[in-house]
Design a protein around this motif. Structure first.
Motif, PDB file in Angstrom:
ATOM      1  N   GLY A  27      17.451  24.002  44.325  1.00 58.13           N
ATOM      2  CA  GLY A  27      16.913  23.074  43.203  1.00 58.13           C
ATOM      3  C   GLY A  27      16.314  24.164  42.079  1.00 58.13           C
ATOM      4  O   GLY A  27      16.175  25.339  42.190  1.00 58.13           O
ATOM      5  N   PRO A  28      15.762  23.397  41.074  1.00 60.63           N
ATOM      6  CA  PRO A  28      15.111  24.196  39.896  1.00 60.63           C
ATOM      7  C   PRO A  28      13.714  24.926  40.532  1.00 60.63           C
ATOM      8  O   PRO A  28      13.085  24.368  41.548  1.00 60.63           O
ATOM      9  N   PRO A  29      13.488  26.063  39.828  1.00 58.82           N
ATOM     10  CA  PRO A  29      12.177  26.612  40.279  1.00 58.82           C
ATOM     11  C   PRO A  29      10.892  25.797  40.175  1.00 58.82           C
ATOM     12  O   PRO A  29      10.718  25.015  39.112  1.00 58.82           O
ATOM     13  N   GLU A  30      10.058  25.954  41.146  1.00 62.14           N
ATOM     14  CA  GLU A  30       8.986  24.885  41.193  1.00 62.14           C
ATOM     15  C   GLU A  30       7.715  25.710  40.338  1.00 62.14           C
ATOM     16  O   GLU A  30       7.353  26.910  40.624  1.00 62.14           O
ATOM     17  N   ALA A  31       7.060  25.138  39.206  1.00 62.00           N
ATOM     18  CA  ALA A  31       5.958  25.770  38.872  1.00 62.00           C
ATOM     19  C   ALA A  31       4.866  25.805  39.490  1.00 62.00           C
ATOM     20  O   ALA A  31       4.003  26.538  39.547  1.00 62.00           O
ATOM     21  N   TRP A  32       4.347  24.274  39.751  1.00 64.46           N
ATOM     22  CA  TRP A  32       3.200  24.332  40.449  1.00 64.46           C
ATOM     23  C   TRP A  32       3.207  22.861  41.385  1.00 64.46           C
ATOM     24  O   TRP A  32       4.205  22.086  40.991  1.00 64.46           O
ATOM     25  N   ARG A  33       2.552  22.602  42.137  1.00 63.53           N
ATOM     26  CA  ARG A  33       2.233  21.390  43.015  1.00 63.53           C
ATOM     27  C   ARG A  33       0.902  21.183  43.534  1.00 63.53           C
ATOM     28  O   ARG A  33       0.280  21.991  43.762  1.00 63.53           O
ATOM     29  N   VAL A  34       0.517  19.884  42.792  1.00 68.71           N
ATOM     30  CA  VAL A  34      -1.061  19.664  43.311  1.00 68.71           C
ATOM     31  C   VAL A  34      -1.061  18.271  43.911  1.00 68.71           C
ATOM     32  O   VAL A  34      -0.283  17.553  43.772  1.00 68.71           O
ATOM     33  N   GLU A  35      -2.208  18.098  44.625  1.00 71.41           N
ATOM     34  CA  GLU A  35      -2.529  16.874  45.224  1.00 71.41           C
ATOM     35  C   GLU A  35      -2.975  15.743  44.093  1.00 71.41           C
ATOM     36  O   GLU A  35      -3.615  16.318  43.290  1.00 71.41           O
ATOM     37  N   ILE A  36      -2.728  14.704  44.378  1.00 74.57           N
ATOM     38  CA  ILE A  36      -3.227  13.659  43.342  1.00 74.57           C
ATOM     39  C   ILE A  36      -3.284  12.110  44.191  1.00 74.57           C
ATOM     40  O   ILE A  36      -2.894  11.980  45.333  1.00 74.57           O
ATOM     41  N   GLY A  37      -4.235  11.590  43.542  1.00 72.85           N
ATOM     42  CA  GLY A  37      -4.280  10.127  44.242  1.00 72.85           C
ATOM     43  C   GLY A  37      -3.436   9.141  44.216  1.00 72.85           C
ATOM     44  O   GLY A  37      -2.391   9.528  43.329  1.00 72.85           O
ATOM     45  N   GLU A  38      -3.624   8.115  44.581  1.00 76.22           N
ATOM     46  CA  GLU A  38      -2.632   6.917  44.499  1.00 76.22           C
ATOM     47  C   GLU A  38      -2.452   6.347  43.079  1.00 76.22           C
ATOM     48  O   GLU A  38      -3.433   6.494  42.321  1.00 76.22           O
TER      49      GLU A  38
ATOM     50  N   GLU B  23      -3.740  20.996  32.902  1.00 74.43           N
ATOM     51  CA  GLU B  23      -2.990  22.121  32.463  1.00 74.43           C
ATOM     52  C   GLU B  23      -1.668  21.868  32.668  1.00 74.43           C
ATOM     53  O   GLU B  23      -1.390  22.046  33.867  1.00 74.43           O
ATOM     54  N   ALA B  24      -0.932  21.637  31.721  1.00 69.75           N
ATOM     55  CA  ALA B  24       0.619  21.393  32.083  1.00 69.75           C
ATOM     56  C   ALA B  24       1.268  22.621  32.589  1.00 69.75           C
ATOM     57  O   ALA B  24       2.085  22.558  33.351  1.00 69.75           O
ATOM     58  N   SER B  25       0.671  23.902  32.266  1.00 68.98           N
ATOM     59  CA  SER B  25       1.349  24.953  32.825  1.00 68.98           C
ATOM     60  C   SER B  25       0.919  25.237  34.224  1.00 68.98           C
ATOM     61  O   SER B  25       1.743  26.219  34.697  1.00 68.98           O
ATOM     62  N   THR B  26      -0.199  24.945  34.653  1.00 75.83           N
ATOM     63  CA  THR B  26      -0.721  25.330  35.950  1.00 75.83           C
ATOM     64  C   THR B  26      -0.980  24.212  36.886  1.00 75.83           C
ATOM     65  O   THR B  26      -1.077  24.534  38.016  1.00 75.83           O
ATOM     66  N   GLY B  27      -1.126  23.034  36.349  1.00 75.44           N
ATOM     67  CA  GLY B  27      -1.250  21.973  37.051  1.00 75.44           C
ATOM     68  C   GLY B  27      -2.993  21.740  37.455  1.00 75.44           C
ATOM     69  O   GLY B  27      -3.455  21.046  38.335  1.00 75.44           O
ATOM     70  N   LYS B  28      -3.792  22.806  36.838  1.00 70.51           N
ATOM     71  CA  LYS B  28      -5.239  22.843  37.092  1.00 70.51           C
ATOM     72  C   LYS B  28      -5.803  21.624  36.351  1.00 70.51           C
ATOM     73  O   LYS B  28      -5.564  21.099  35.139  1.00 70.51           O
ATOM     74  N   GLU B  29      -6.709  20.899  37.393  1.00 73.95           N
ATOM     75  CA  GLU B  29      -7.290  19.745  36.581  1.00 73.95           C
ATOM     76  C   GLU B  29      -8.446  20.375  35.509  1.00 73.95           C
ATOM     77  O   GLU B  29      -9.201  21.143  35.834  1.00 73.95           O
ATOM     78  N   VAL B  30      -8.626  19.502  34.283  1.00 79.10           N
ATOM     79  CA  VAL B  30      -9.377  19.894  33.215  1.00 79.10           C
ATOM     80  C   VAL B  30     -10.392  18.802  33.470  1.00 79.10           C
ATOM     81  O   VAL B  30     -11.566  19.396  33.099  1.00 79.10           O
ATOM     82  N   TRP B  31     -10.199  17.808  33.294  1.00 78.97           N
ATOM     83  CA  TRP B  31     -11.215  16.703  33.532  1.00 78.97           C
ATOM     84  C   TRP B  31     -10.755  15.362  33.970  1.00 78.97           C
ATOM     85  O   TRP B  31      -9.378  15.168  33.940  1.00 78.97           O
ATOM     86  N   ARG B  32     -11.825  14.383  34.650  1.00 79.38           N
ATOM     87  CA  ARG B  32     -11.256  13.055  35.018  1.00 79.38           C
ATOM     88  C   ARG B  32     -12.328  12.247  34.716  1.00 79.38           C
ATOM     89  O   ARG B  32     -13.510  12.375  34.581  1.00 79.38           O
TER      90      ARG B  32
ATOM     91  N   SER C  58       5.729  20.239  39.254  1.00 80.95           N
ATOM     92  CA  SER C  58       6.380  20.536  37.999  1.00 80.95           C
ATOM     93  C   SER C  58       7.466  21.530  38.248  1.00 80.95           C
ATOM     94  O   SER C  58       7.292  22.431  39.114  1.00 80.95           O
ATOM     95  N   TYR C  59       8.750  21.479  37.811  1.00 78.73           N
ATOM     96  CA  TYR C  59       9.721  22.410  37.835  1.00 78.73           C
ATOM     97  C   TYR C  59      10.214  22.804  36.411  1.00 78.73           C
ATOM     98  O   TYR C  59      10.058  21.951  35.568  1.00 78.73           O
ATOM     99  N   ARG C  60      10.436  24.089  36.601  1.00 73.58           N
ATOM    100  CA  ARG C  60      10.923  24.768  35.351  1.00 73.58           C
ATOM    101  C   ARG C  60      12.489  24.397  34.898  1.00 73.58           C
ATOM    102  O   ARG C  60      13.281  24.830  35.818  1.00 73.58           O
TER     103      ARG C  60
END
Lengths: 400, 413
Positions: free
Chosen positions: B57-68, B100-109, B408-410
């Motif tokens: 498959g395509p390379p995975e850029a990042w993966r994060v947990e998220i709520g429902e 952050e779209a490039s890292t998956g790091k949460e900025v705010w909620r 996210s996949y590249r």
């Protein structure tokens, strides 16, 4: 002039019949090929029962399932939908389900739309095998037919209830590809399509191991990973189970001779002994088990056990003709003993300045007998004193 | 000292500008600023994506947990926005959030409203809409909010149930708000002329309301036919077209029950729409050449019944899910070109000659966008569990989510 007219009339009468015969011959020819492709009648007739296990997909979630079938279209599907357990059964006579959607226990299926859909689901082999014997009508669909773009040989089957379904067969193998039929969405009539795939030979019979159904927004997949035929099955498997939590109480049903040991006063050194008869019956699919008796003093009484599925506890309700108030006790099984009391239920009462609680323990339950012990407490359930020991022995015919 | 302080202030100001500048930028052609992309058609204009996918498959850029939640992912620049359910001060709530779209790091909620709990999937449904510095989000209970993209600060809020007298639909308010010029078009879901509404996007002030009908689950599209601005959606048992002032242009009978898939505009003058009931899909041709707009039904087919996932149209063919069968259908005739089972009730977008399909159990598939047959050219088990959210493609990256994860996949070459 007459002879030609008669001839024409005779021809008109004969030709359609002849054509109908040809058409029937054609559909029967296709059905014959289908039965042969499925492994032949003889191999299917050898199947007395089967057990299938695998994954069942519903609401986009996958969970294990177990399906049991037996001759006579007996059916027992135990599966999970969206995290809830759903068991569907057919005992050869009637349908039932234990359906988490209803938040209730086992109950008969009586809705006509659901029944019509389920009657199709439980068929062990396609109805083409015995459509004539069952009084169905079959005819080939004319012209080029397909299912989702795949060319098929299509047979329209009319059942005795006048409902019509289409069976799509593979034109090369004559195995079933799909069925388009009336279906049910929670009792609402809804066209349904069922796809049959991944055929594997099991003792000579070709059985689909991938059965996928779609209707409305629903999507179900039965992915059979293991299938055994002619397995030993408990004959009771297909029958509607008793009300949830009440199976044990089947043993206490019947007529009983009861030895009663009682103390009017807890300080009394010995128990007084007497005997009486008792009748215990079940109603509401075994959900209510009720004892009726008259004690040695002529007081009539009733005592009933039930299970509260919503609170996950057992309930004993009892009343007699002297006090004429309904006592309710609640509790759980502790090992093989059911212990209930009115400490939590609020039906205790005050006697001579003290609140009197009662506790009952049902134990030693067997086909031949059981025990019921009644205790009382005046300190809120800290300490209990036995007030009655009841020993039940099944009444034998000779004891009458 | 003075000089040093000035330099420090300048440094901070530049840093802030650098941080803020991408947020306020207008969406570029490779951004995905709202539900189903820039044109709300599920089509990415990006090209030069990976020609072939590696076997894994395509390379995975990042993966994060998220709520429902079912909310899709919107992206402008390096900011990704979506919604999910979680807990805030021990209360079950729905959040809008930036990453952050490039890292998956949460900025705010930011809390948007109370969490929707159903037995078939919890959390928010609507997808955030990005417009300049503002983000428009809708909670399942009808809490509409304009938030600052920079930090999630509340600009204005409006309760749809209070403003329009609507009741929450069983599956929750689901409409993804549509920005059109100064207006924010949203389904109000109220009766007595309050089915749809346009708000001042800067203040939340109600500009107009129109139509009757309980709230549904589809989202409106905006289109131009012969130079006339139109909004099209399904509400109140009709496929409706209104003008920029909320006036009804036409309404086409829509006896398909609740409809989740959005209409699709096929330029220059056709509209495709589909529902899950037996009637299936319809293609309409709109004639706006005279004062009285006319709408003509070109075909109606039972073999393309979209459920929650909207189809895409590419070079004369519609690609979409007939409940749980993936199909290609001719725009011209409505005839089936091919059908493919095995992807469940998937969802899809189009990019660079291919369909990017996400099955309802998280399998990502790349298939050729061709009516000649289903040809798969890559797949990967991307997510697990129930996956009903359509993919997002922005700036060479593919973004997927389920009720538990976002990945996210590249795909950029």
């Amino acid at each position: 002039m007459r002879p030609p007219t008669l001839l024409i009339l005779a021809a008109l009468a004969v030709v359609p019949a002849g054509l109908a015969g040809a058409v029937n011959a054609e559909v029967d020819d296709v059905i014959g090929k289908h039965i042969e492709a499925k492994g032949g009648r003889a191999n299917w007739d050898k199947i007395e029962s089967l057990r299938a296990t695998g994954d069942f997909t519903a609401f986009s979630k996958v969970a294990p399932f177990t399906l049991h079938r037996a001759r006579g279209n007996k059916y027992h599907l135990d599966h999970t939908m969206n995290g809830g357990r759903l068991v569907i059964g057919y005992d050869g006579d009637s349908f039932w389900w234990d359906n988490f959607f209803f938040q209730a226990g086992p109950q008969p299926i009586t809705d006509a739309v659901n029944l019509a859909a389920l009657e199709r689901e439980i068929e062990l082999r396609t109805p083409l095998f015995d459509y004539k014997e069952r009084g169905f009508e079959a005819e080939l669909v004319e012209g080029e037919t397909n299912f989702e773009g795949i060319l098929t040989v299509a047979i329209q089957l009319k059942r005795t209830d006048d409902s019509v379904e289409t069976w799509h067969l593979d034109p090369d193998t004559f195995l079933e590809v799909a069925r388009e039929s009336p279906g049910s969405d929670f009792g609402r009539p809804m066209p349904s399509r069922t796809i049959f795939d991944e055929f594997r030979e099991v003792q000579g019979a070709m059985i689909p191991h991938w059965i996928e159904s779609q209707w409305y927004t629903r999507h179900r997949i039965m992915d059979i990973q293991e299938l055994e035929v002619n397995v030993d099955l408990d004959s009771g498997l297909f029958s509607m189970p008793l009300a949830t939590g009440m199976a044990l109480f089947q043993k206490v049903l019947g007529e009983w001779d009861v030895k009663v040991e009682s103390k009017q006063d807890p300080r009394q050194p010995e128990f007084d002994e007497s005997s009486r008869a008792s009748l215990i019956t079940a109603s509401l699919n075994g959900g209510l088990v009720e004892e009726r008796y008259t004690d040695k003093d002529g007081v009539e009484a009733t005592r009933a056990f039930s299970y509260d599925r919503y609170r996950d506890h057992y309930v004993l309700t009892q009343m007699n003709s002297a006090q004429t108030y309904m006592d309710m006790q609640t509790g759980q099984f502790d090992g093989d003993s059911l212990i209930v009391s009115n400490v939590e239920s609020g039906t205790s009462f005050d006697v001579f300045g003290a609140t009197l609680h009662e506790r009952c323990t049902l134990s030693n339950v067997s086909e031949d007998g059981f025990s019921l012990q009644v205790e009382n407490s005046t300190d809120g359930g800290e300490n209990w004193a036995i007030s009655q020991k009841l020993t039940y022995a099944r009444k034998s015919p000779e004891s009458d | 000292m003075f000089q040093g302080k000035s330099l420090f202030v300048h440094f901070v100001a530049v840093a802030v500008l650098l941080a803020v500048a991408p947020l306020a930028a207008e969406p570029g052609p490779a951004d995905w600023p709202q539900f189903r992309g820039s044109a709300r058609d599920g089509i990415s204009t990006e090209t030069g994506l990976l020609a072939t996918w590696p076997e894994e498959g395509p390379p995975e850029a990042w993966r994060v947990e998220i709520g429902e939640g079912y909310s899709a992912i919107s992206i402008v620049g390096d900011r990704l926005y979506t919604m999910f359910a979680g807990e805030h001060e021990d209360d079950p709530v729905e959040f809008a959030a930036a990453f952050e779209a490039s890292t998956g790091k949460e900025v705010w909620r930011t809390v948007v409203g109370e969490k929707l709990d159903t037995e078939f999937g919890n959390g928010p449904r609507a997808t955030p809409t990005i417009d300049g510095d503002s983000l428009y989000v809708l909670g399942s209970h009808g809490d509409l909010a304009a938030l600052a993209t920079a930090d999630g600060a509340e600009i204005w809020t409006l309760s749809l149930t209070e403003a329009f007298g609507s009741q929450r639909p069983y599956w929750g308010f689901s409409t993804s708000a549509l920005v059109d010029g100064d207006k924010l078009v949203i389904e109000g879901g109220g009766g007595e002329g309050k089915s749809y509404a346009a708000l001042n996007k800067k203040t939340g002030e109600v500009l107009w309301t129109t139509g009757d009908g309980r709230p549904g689950h589809n989202s409106p599209i905006a289109l131009d036919v012969m130079g006339k601005r139109r909004f099209v959606y399904v509400a109140g048992g009709k496929l409706r077209c209104i003008d920029a002032d909320g006036g009804e242009v036409w309404a086409h009978e829509w006896p398909r029950g609740e409809t989740h898939a959005s209409p699709v505009f096929i330029a220059p003058n056709m509209i495709y729409a589909s529902g899950a009931e037996g009637i299936g899909a319809t293609l309409l041709r709109v004639d706006e050449s005279s004062e009285d707009s006319k709408v003509e039904e070109l075909w109606q087919i039972p073999h393309l019944r979209n459920h929650f996932s909207t189809s895409v149209v590419h070079e004369g063919h519609i690609y979409g899910f007939d409940n749980a069968t993936f199909k290609s259908v001719s725009v011209e005739t409505g005839e089936l070109a091919w059908a493919k089972r095995g992807l469940g009730k998937g969802s899809l977008i189009y990019a660079d000659g291919h369909l990017l399909v996400l099955s309802d159990r998280g399998k990502l598939v790349r298939a050729k966008a061709s009516p000649d047959g289903y040809v798969e050219s890559g797949n990967i088990e991307a997510l697990s569990g129930k996956t009903w959210t359509a993919p997002t493609l922005a700036n060479g990256h593919l973004y997927l989510r389920s009720h538990t994860e976002m990945v996210s996949y590249r795909l950029g070459g």
